[in-house]
Scaffold this motif. Structure first.
Motif, PDB file in Angstrom:
ATOM      1  N   ALA A 119       0.978  -1.345  -0.208  1.00  0.00           N
ATOM      2  CA  ALA A 119      -0.305  -0.124  -0.394  1.00  0.00           C
ATOM      3  C   ALA A 119       0.489   1.472  -0.324  1.00  0.00           C
ATOM      4  O   ALA A 119       0.844   2.275  -0.927  1.00  0.00           O
ATOM      5  CB  ALA A 119      -0.980  -0.097   0.966  1.00  0.00           C
ATOM      6  N   ILE A 120       2.182   0.969   0.956  1.00  0.00           N
ATOM      7  CA  ILE A 120       2.565   2.308   0.758  1.00  0.00           C
ATOM      8  C   ILE A 120       3.911   2.756  -0.611  1.00  0.00           C
ATOM      9  O   ILE A 120       3.103   3.812  -0.589  1.00  0.00           O
ATOM     10  CB  ILE A 120       4.197   2.345   2.363  1.00  0.00           C
ATOM     11  N   GLU A 121       3.790   1.389  -1.011  1.00  0.00           N
ATOM     12  CA  GLU A 121       4.542   1.510  -2.855  1.00  0.00           C
ATOM     13  C   GLU A 121       3.567   2.615  -3.495  1.00  0.00           C
ATOM     14  O   GLU A 121       3.411   2.920  -4.633  1.00  0.00           O
ATOM     15  CB  GLU A 121       4.702  -0.069  -2.843  1.00  0.00           C
ATOM     16  N   ARG A 122       1.976   2.417  -3.260  1.00  0.00           N
ATOM     17  CA  ARG A 122       1.233   2.315  -4.219  1.00  0.00           C
ATOM     18  C   ARG A 122       0.043   3.561  -4.660  1.00  0.00           C
ATOM     19  O   ARG A 122       0.147   4.185  -4.713  1.00  0.00           O
ATOM     20  CB  ARG A 122       0.334   1.463  -4.457  1.00  0.00           C
ATOM     21  N   HIS A 123       0.441   3.913  -2.687  1.00  0.00           N
ATOM     22  CA  HIS A 123      -0.658   4.990  -2.640  1.00  0.00           C
ATOM     23  C   HIS A 123       0.129   6.190  -2.470  1.00  0.00           C
ATOM     24  O   HIS A 123       1.488   5.732  -1.077  1.00  0.00           O
ATOM     25  CB  HIS A 123      -1.662   5.074  -1.184  1.00  0.00           C
ATOM     26  N   ASP A 124      -0.247   7.511  -1.780  1.00  0.00           N
ATOM     27  CA  ASP A 124       0.852   7.903  -1.587  1.00  0.00           C
ATOM     28  C   ASP A 124      -0.168   8.528   0.138  1.00  0.00           C
ATOM     29  O   ASP A 124       0.977   9.952   0.941  1.00  0.00           O
ATOM     30  CB  ASP A 124      -0.082   9.431  -2.688  1.00  0.00           C
ATOM     31  N   LEU A 125      -1.291   8.418   0.820  1.00  0.00           N
ATOM     32  CA  LEU A 125      -1.378   8.435   1.916  1.00  0.00           C
ATOM     33  C   LEU A 125      -1.694   6.915   2.342  1.00  0.00           C
ATOM     34  O   LEU A 125      -2.860   6.650   1.753  1.00  0.00           O
ATOM     35  CB  LEU A 125      -2.595   9.494   1.895  1.00  0.00           C
ATOM     36  N   VAL A 126      -1.456   6.790   3.568  1.00  0.00           N
ATOM     37  CA  VAL A 126      -1.839   4.881   3.969  1.00  0.00           C
ATOM     38  C   VAL A 126      -1.760   5.403   4.996  1.00  0.00           C
ATOM     39  O   VAL A 126      -1.410   6.282   6.239  1.00  0.00           O
ATOM     40  CB  VAL A 126      -0.315   4.330   3.702  1.00  0.00           C
ATOM     41  N   PHE A 127      -2.688   4.945   6.036  1.00  0.00           N
ATOM     42  CA  PHE A 127      -3.016   4.729   6.736  1.00  0.00           C
ATOM     43  C   PHE A 127      -2.547   3.501   7.709  1.00  0.00           C
ATOM     44  O   PHE A 127      -3.231   2.445   7.028  1.00  0.00           O
ATOM     45  CB  PHE A 127      -4.747   4.747   7.855  1.00  0.00           C
ATOM     46  N   GLY A 128      -1.780   3.005   8.708  1.00  0.00           N
ATOM     47  CA  GLY A 128      -1.450   1.884   9.449  1.00  0.00           C
ATOM     48  C   GLY A 128      -1.963   1.783  10.820  1.00  0.00           C
ATOM     49  O   GLY A 128      -1.415   2.544  11.752  1.00  0.00           O
ATOM     50  N   ILE A 129      -3.291   0.726  10.614  1.00  0.00           N
ATOM     51  CA  ILE A 129      -3.836   0.885  12.238  1.00  0.00           C
ATOM     52  C   ILE A 129      -4.228  -0.516  13.049  1.00  0.00           C
ATOM     53  O   ILE A 129      -4.776  -1.346  12.249  1.00  0.00           O
ATOM     54  CB  ILE A 129      -5.376   1.824  12.189  1.00  0.00           C
ATOM     55  N   GLY A 130      -3.374  -0.086  14.218  1.00  0.00           N
ATOM     56  CA  GLY A 130      -3.328  -1.956  14.872  1.00  0.00           C
ATOM     57  C   GLY A 130      -2.801  -2.332  16.114  1.00  0.00           C
ATOM     58  O   GLY A 130      -2.702  -0.883  16.720  1.00  0.00           O
ATOM     59  N   PRO A 131      -2.514  -2.250  16.885  1.00  0.00           N
ATOM     60  CA  PRO A 131      -2.507  -2.689  18.067  1.00  0.00           C
ATOM     61  C   PRO A 131      -0.244  -2.618  18.231  1.00  0.00           C
ATOM     62  O   PRO A 131       0.078  -2.806  16.989  1.00  0.00           O
ATOM     63  CB  PRO A 131      -2.254  -4.321  18.894  1.00  0.00           C
ATOM     64  N   ALA A 132      -0.093  -2.549  19.269  1.00  0.00           N
ATOM     65  CA  ALA A 132       1.102  -2.472  19.516  1.00  0.00           C
ATOM     66  C   ALA A 132       1.423  -3.432  19.204  1.00  0.00           C
ATOM     67  O   ALA A 132       1.667  -4.563  19.562  1.00  0.00           O
ATOM     68  CB  ALA A 132       1.724  -2.324  20.720  1.00  0.00           C
ATOM     69  N   GLY A 133       3.243  -3.798  18.575  1.00  0.00           N
ATOM     70  CA  GLY A 133       4.100  -4.576  18.178  1.00  0.00           C
ATOM     71  C   GLY A 133       4.066  -5.338  16.718  1.00  0.00           C
ATOM     72  O   GLY A 133       4.355  -6.262  16.390  1.00  0.00           O
ATOM     73  N   THR A 134       3.011  -4.580  15.956  1.00  0.00           N
ATOM     74  CA  THR A 134       3.103  -5.208  14.444  1.00  0.00           C
ATOM     75  C   THR A 134       3.905  -4.268  13.352  1.00  0.00           C
ATOM     76  O   THR A 134       3.834  -5.414  12.749  1.00  0.00           O
ATOM     77  CB  THR A 134       1.509  -4.799  13.991  1.00  0.00           C
ATOM     78  N   GLY A 135       4.686  -3.749  13.923  1.00  0.00           N
ATOM     79  CA  GLY A 135       5.846  -3.128  13.299  1.00  0.00           C
ATOM     80  C   GLY A 135       5.192  -1.656  11.687  1.00  0.00           C
ATOM     81  O   GLY A 135       5.815  -1.161  11.275  1.00  0.00           O
ATOM     82  N   LYS A 136       3.690  -0.501  12.291  1.00  0.00           N
ATOM     83  CA  LYS A 136       3.761  -0.123  11.956  1.00  0.00           C
ATOM     84  C   LYS A 136       4.101   0.967  11.680  1.00  0.00           C
ATOM     85  O   LYS A 136       4.707   1.392  10.737  1.00  0.00           O
ATOM     86  CB  LYS A 136       2.439   0.752  12.228  1.00  0.00           C
ATOM     87  N   THR A 137       4.913   1.068  12.637  1.00  0.00           N
ATOM     88  CA  THR A 137       5.780   2.830  12.764  1.00  0.00           C
ATOM     89  C   THR A 137       7.195   2.145  11.727  1.00  0.00           C
ATOM     90  O   THR A 137       8.059   2.637  11.125  1.00  0.00           O
ATOM     91  CB  THR A 137       6.213   3.395  13.758  1.00  0.00           C
ATOM     92  N   TYR A 138       7.923   0.684  12.626  1.00  0.00           N
ATOM     93  CA  TYR A 138       8.633   0.242  12.163  1.00  0.00           C
ATOM     94  C   TYR A 138       9.660   0.508  10.619  1.00  0.00           C
ATOM     95  O   TYR A 138      10.259   0.633   9.947  1.00  0.00           O
ATOM     96  CB  TYR A 138       9.613  -1.141  12.632  1.00  0.00           C
ATOM     97  N   LEU A 139       7.909  -0.363  10.063  1.00  0.00           N
ATOM     98  CA  LEU A 139       8.210  -0.824   8.795  1.00  0.00           C
ATOM     99  C   LEU A 139       7.819   0.771   7.445  1.00  0.00           C
ATOM    100  O   LEU A 139       8.256   1.109   6.929  1.00  0.00           O
ATOM    101  CB  LEU A 139       6.816  -1.862   8.088  1.00  0.00           C
TER     102      LEU A 139
END
Length: 349
Positions: A119-139
């Motif tokens: 999604a980050i590769e294909r879209h200009d705005l992406v929301f990553g929503i979910g619990p702690a430890g899923t790699g949202k910020t790191y990725l």
């Protein structure tokens, strides 16, 4: 039903620490396993036995072809293939190809992590929503570093709201930068994990990488940039609209947050929750949802996340939105919100 699978090279990694991978297969597929000579006997319902046999055959075949599984990586893959009958270990391994992110080489470890990167590769705005430890910020930081090293963007802007997690820290000593650094430390940690420390320091000095609290974003236009808004569940609706409208030409933005960890004052609706209602279905915007199966920290973290979600589902405490359904067909977007003012944080913020 009962069958046997020959044990071959790589069996130590297959079983995992204290046989955790075998226990995962047994509990997820409702089967029982035991070692007999040089074979692994599997017994249970037909579907579970056939599924376990297919997973093990894929594993030994991949090891024979030279693929090296890291223990945590294999455990993450097994959690996915056990829970999703349409996913194979071979398919997950091949689709989760490794990528170079600075000095780190990473591969998505779950289906939703793979969707997130795509999604980050294909879209200009992406929301990553979910619990702690899923790699949202790191990725997200990894994708930003990759884009900068490939010269697709010229700078990285990392921001998050300066909100304490349930406690007041008082007036912090030092310069303004020293006051806000504790709130931004997770973003620094991810950067230093992927780029040499000296390079990060030089990039920070030249503003090639900028790390700032959300209050500093007002009035700016960020062109040719990769913008990451972290801990977005602690934005108000006005703050969310303000930062989303900072995006300029040739820029990408990733917004990450966990709606179960909102630290806003009681009665204030999270801007992340509101954004899902407002922006769902808008062209160029992608929402990717994570759940407890995507947790890639200590296995206990996954169980903690699941226990809290169960409790909140039963009591309704502390929830402003359901975590599930983020990858489904979106409803029609509601009308845009009305803009509002934002006050700069005090020294305590």
């Amino acid at each position: 039903m009962k069958t046997s699978v020959p044990l071959r090279r790589g069996v130590e990694t297959l079983f995992g620490t204290r046989d955790e991978n075998m226990r995962l297969l047994e509990s997820g597929l409702q089967v029982k396993t035991r070692i007999l000579n040089d074979t692994l006997e599997i017994e249970g319902p037909d579907f579970g036995v056939q599924r376990a046999e297919s997973i093990l055959e894929d594993y030994f075949s991949l090891v024979h072809e030279g693929h090296v599984f890291q223990p945590s990586e294999l455990n993450s893959y097994l959690r996915v293939v056990v829970s999703d009958p349409d996913t194979t270990l071979r398919g997950l391994t091949h689709s989760g190809r490794q990528r170079s992110f600075g000095k780190k080489i990473l591969a998505p470890k779950t289906i939703n992590q793979r969707r997130y990167i795509d999604a980050i590769e294909r879209h200009d705005l992406v929301f990553g929503i979910g619990p702690a430890g899923t790699g949202k910020t790191y990725l997200a930081v990894a994708m930003a570093v990759s884009a900068m090293l490939a010269k697709r963007i010229s700078r990285i802007v990392l921001t998050r709201p300066a909100v304490e997690a349930g406690e007041r820290l008082g007036f912090l000593p030092g310069t303004l930068q020293e006051k806000i650094d504790p709130y931004l430390r997770p973003l620094y940690d991810a950067l230093f994990d992927m780029i040499d420390g000296e390079k990060v320091e030089k990039m920070l000095e030249r503003n090639v990488i900028e790390i700032a609290p959300l209050a500093f974003m007002r009035g700016r236009t960020l062109n040719d940039a990769f913008i990451i808004l972290d801990e977005a569940q602690n934005c108000t609706g006005e703050q969310m609209k303000m930062v989303l409208t900072r995006q300029g030409f040739n820029s990408k933005m990733v917004v990450t947050g966990d709606p179960t960890q909102i630290d806003l004052p009681s009665g204030r609706r999270s801007g992340l929750v509101e954004a899902q209602d407002v922006l769902r279905g808008v062209e160029g915007v992608s929402f990717v949802g994570f759940d407890d199966k995507d947790v890639v920290r200590h296995p206990l973290v996954q169980r903690i996340v699941k226990a809290y979600e169960r409790y909140q589902n039963l009591t309704g405490v502390g929830r402003q939105m359901p975590l599930r359904g983020l990858n489904n067909t979106p409803p029609s977007p509601s009308s845009d919100e009305t803009g509002g003012g934002q006050q700069p944080p005090t020294a305590a913020e």
